[in-house]
Each structure stands twice: as C-alpha cells, then as structure tokens.
Write a protein that holds these residues in place. Structure first.
Motif, PDB file in Angstrom:
ATOM      1  N   ASN A   2    -146.268  46.075 -42.152  1.00 39.73           N
ATOM      2  CA  ASN A   2    -145.560  46.731 -41.051  1.00 39.73           C
ATOM      3  C   ASN A   2    -145.367  48.214 -41.337  1.00 39.73           C
ATOM      4  N   SER A   3    -145.558  49.048 -40.296  1.00 45.77           N
ATOM      5  CA  SER A   3    -145.364  50.491 -40.439  1.00 45.77           C
ATOM      6  C   SER A   3    -143.905  50.880 -40.348  1.00 45.77           C
ATOM      7  N   ILE A   5    -139.837  49.283 -40.092  1.00 44.41           N
ATOM      8  CA  ILE A   5    -138.916  48.153 -40.205  1.00 44.41           C
ATOM      9  C   ILE A   5    -137.499  48.685 -40.033  1.00 44.41           C
ATOM     10  N   THR A   6    -136.708  48.032 -39.193  1.00 42.25           N
ATOM     11  CA  THR A   6    -135.282  48.362 -39.128  1.00 42.25           C
ATOM     12  C   THR A   6    -134.500  47.260 -39.828  1.00 42.25           C
ATOM     13  N   LYS A   7    -133.486  47.668 -40.553  1.00 38.43           N
ATOM     14  CA  LYS A   7    -132.670  46.718 -41.313  1.00 38.43           C
ATOM     15  C   LYS A   7    -131.207  46.839 -40.900  1.00 38.43           C
ATOM     16  N   ASN A  23    -132.888  44.083 -36.319  1.00 36.01           N
ATOM     17  CA  ASN A  23    -133.940  43.903 -37.311  1.00 36.01           C
ATOM     18  C   ASN A  23    -135.267  43.681 -36.583  1.00 36.01           C
ATOM     19  N   ILE A  24    -136.114  44.707 -36.611  1.00 36.99           N
ATOM     20  CA  ILE A  24    -137.428  44.575 -35.986  1.00 36.99           C
ATOM     21  C   ILE A  24    -138.498  45.051 -36.957  1.00 36.99           C
ATOM     22  N   GLU A  25    -139.718  44.589 -36.725  1.00 35.89           N
ATOM     23  CA  GLU A  25    -140.859  44.994 -37.537  1.00 35.89           C
ATOM     24  C   GLU A  25    -141.997  45.409 -36.606  1.00 35.89           C
ATOM     25  N   PRO A  27    -145.886  46.219 -36.330  1.00 38.68           N
ATOM     26  CA  PRO A  27    -147.118  45.996 -37.094  1.00 38.68           C
ATOM     27  C   PRO A  27    -147.950  47.256 -37.268  1.00 38.68           C
ATOM     28  N   LYS A  28    -148.524  47.394 -38.427  1.00 29.75           N
ATOM     29  CA  LYS A  28    -149.335  48.566 -38.777  1.00 29.75           C
ATOM     30  C   LYS A  28    -150.679  48.530 -38.038  1.00 29.75           C
ATOM     31  N   THR A  32    -147.591  48.869 -30.093  1.00 29.76           N
ATOM     32  CA  THR A  32    -146.386  48.104 -29.758  1.00 29.76           C
ATOM     33  C   THR A  32    -145.700  48.767 -28.575  1.00 29.76           C
ATOM     34  N   THR A 192    -150.959  53.678 -35.697  1.00 33.45           N
ATOM     35  CA  THR A 192    -149.889  52.809 -35.219  1.00 33.45           C
ATOM     36  C   THR A 192    -149.177  53.530 -34.084  1.00 33.45           C
TER      37      THR A 192
END
Length: 263
Positions: A2-3, A5-7, A23-25, A27-28, A32, A192
């Motif tokens: 993943n390019s 990421i939120t935490k 929390n999202i990811e 993709p590289k 999106t 991306t």
C-alpha cells in the motif's frame, strides 16, 4: 503493498469531530476513488492525507513513512497534491506553472538545471499541452488549464498523485479527457492515483479500488463491483438506484435512481 495507510486517524474542525478512528489502505500503483455524499468527510480525509489539514490524532503513512515525522519537502518528493480549484497569479504561463513542480528538488534559490528542463518538457508532452507552454493560464479552456495543473504535479516526479475533485466545473468531454489522461499516466508510469470524485459512473469507470465514506467513516470499499451496489448506494446517498454492467468497459454503471423510501 500500500502507498498510503491511515492509522486511527481523527480529524476535527474546532470542537466538531469530522472523522473518527479512520483506518484505510490505498493500494500501490492503482487508481483509487473516494465517494460519498456532501459533508461525508471525503475531501477532509484527502486534505489530511495531503497534509493540508492537520489531524487531531492518529497518523498517515506515505510509502511507510509517517507524515508527522517528515518535512514538507520530503513529502513533496513522495506525493504530489492537486487541490480543488487551484489558483495561480494572473499572467503566469503554463511553463512557469509547471516549473513550480521542480521546487522540492531544488536547493534554496538555485536555478533550473538541464534535468529540470527535461522533466518540464516531459510533463508538457505527457499531458499533451506542448503547444500551450508559453500561453498564460487564463487563456486556456477549463480542460486545458486542468491539464496544466496536472503537468505541474507530474513535474514533481512522485509515485503518488492526490487530486480533490479534478473534474469539478468541467463539461462531459473535458471530464472524460482528464480522467483518461490520469488512467494513461497510471498505466504507463504505475503512478498511484487517489482522487475524490462526485460523479459516480466516472468513479466506477476509472477506479481499480473504491472507498465509500459516510459521516467520516468507511462504509464500504473494494472493487467497483464491490462498492457500486444498490445497498451501498442506499447507505451512502439515500437513493434507490438501478445498476447495470456497461458493455463498453465492463464496469457497473448507475442508469437511474429515486430517493430511497424510509423503511
């Protein structure tokens, strides 16, 4: 991989919480699109990823690095950002605008190097606006102007491109022109691309991955076929939609809708 990421991301405007524990990811190397009703928080999420807005708490990782622990110049080498309705000084030419994209790679007030010039030429060619390089931005059509802003972002030579409603205020032909350009950039350079789009059928048509946002939370995510469903559109937009498969591009398309009846 993943390019972005939120935490456990929390975002507020003053005392008003907009996004909670996100929390999202992303993709590289894919496109999106983020969708949702007005006020759902989608642009706020994008602006926080782009560090235009500072999160209340939590973190955003860009290619594994925390934006909270990186300086602006380093982030600009990883991610180019095109906000909604960008502004430029009157009289600025297309080439001058694009040259701004090289600033993260320069030291102080150093002059443009031959490598910078080559990249500017490449960005002009990639966005098909070479003939406009000496024209002022205000002399261009909406679609041409948007291409120039995208060229500036490309001149940063980043692996990630973030755009907030890049087709707003454009007519149908210019919308398609911009989105096809972004698709081509993604396919040729594996860039991306993350963008907020209002028009659902465009969001579905050009995305590899979609995220549906409601009240600052992820309501659904996945492929266009995962997200563009009657149930999801009812949840996100309170509409009762009719969805079919587009024979031209094999993507789900919303052909008509009514307001959903209260259950």
């Amino acid at each position: 991989m993943n390019s972005i990421i939120t935490k456990d991301l929390n975002i507020s405007y003053g005392d008003i919480d907009i996004v909670k524990n996100l929390n999202i990811e992303i993709p590289k190397g894919k496109i999106t699109t983020i969708i949702g009703a007005n006020g759902s928080g989608k642009s706020t999420i994008l602006k926080t990823i782009a560090r235009i807005i500072k999160a209340k708490s939590g973190d955003v990782l860009i290619n594994g690095k925390s934006i909270n622990k990186s300086n602006s110049k380093d982030i600009a080498k990883e991610m180019a950002v095109l906000p909604q309705g960008p502004k430029a000084p009157k009289g600025l030419t297309v080439e001058e605008l694009i040259s701004y994209g090289r600033f993260p790679h320069q030291s102080g007030f150093s002059k443009m190097k031959s490598e910078d010039e080559k990249i500017i030429d490449w960005a002009l060619k990639a966005t098909k606006i070479e003939e406009f390089r000496d024209r002022p931005l205000e002399a261009l059509s909406g679609g041409q102007r948007q291409r120039a802003w995208i060229a500036m972002a490309l001149a940063q030579r980043t692996d990630i491109l973030v755009l907030d409603e890049p087709t707003t205020y454009l007519d149908l032909a210019h919308q398609l022109e911009i989105l096809e350009l972004l698709k081509e950039l993604n396919e040729k350079h594996k860039t991306t691309i993350v963008m907020v789009i209002h028009e659902l059928n465009n969001a579905s048509r050009f995305a590899d991955y979609m995220i549906g946002v409601k009240k600052g939370k992820v309501s659904c995510c996945g492929t266009p076929f995962d997200v563009m469903t009657k149930d999801n559109l009812r949840e996100l937009f309170n509409i009762d939609g009719e969805i079919v498969n587009d024979p031209r591009n094999n993507r789900p398309v919303l052909i008509t809708y009514d307001m959903a009846l209260e259950s």
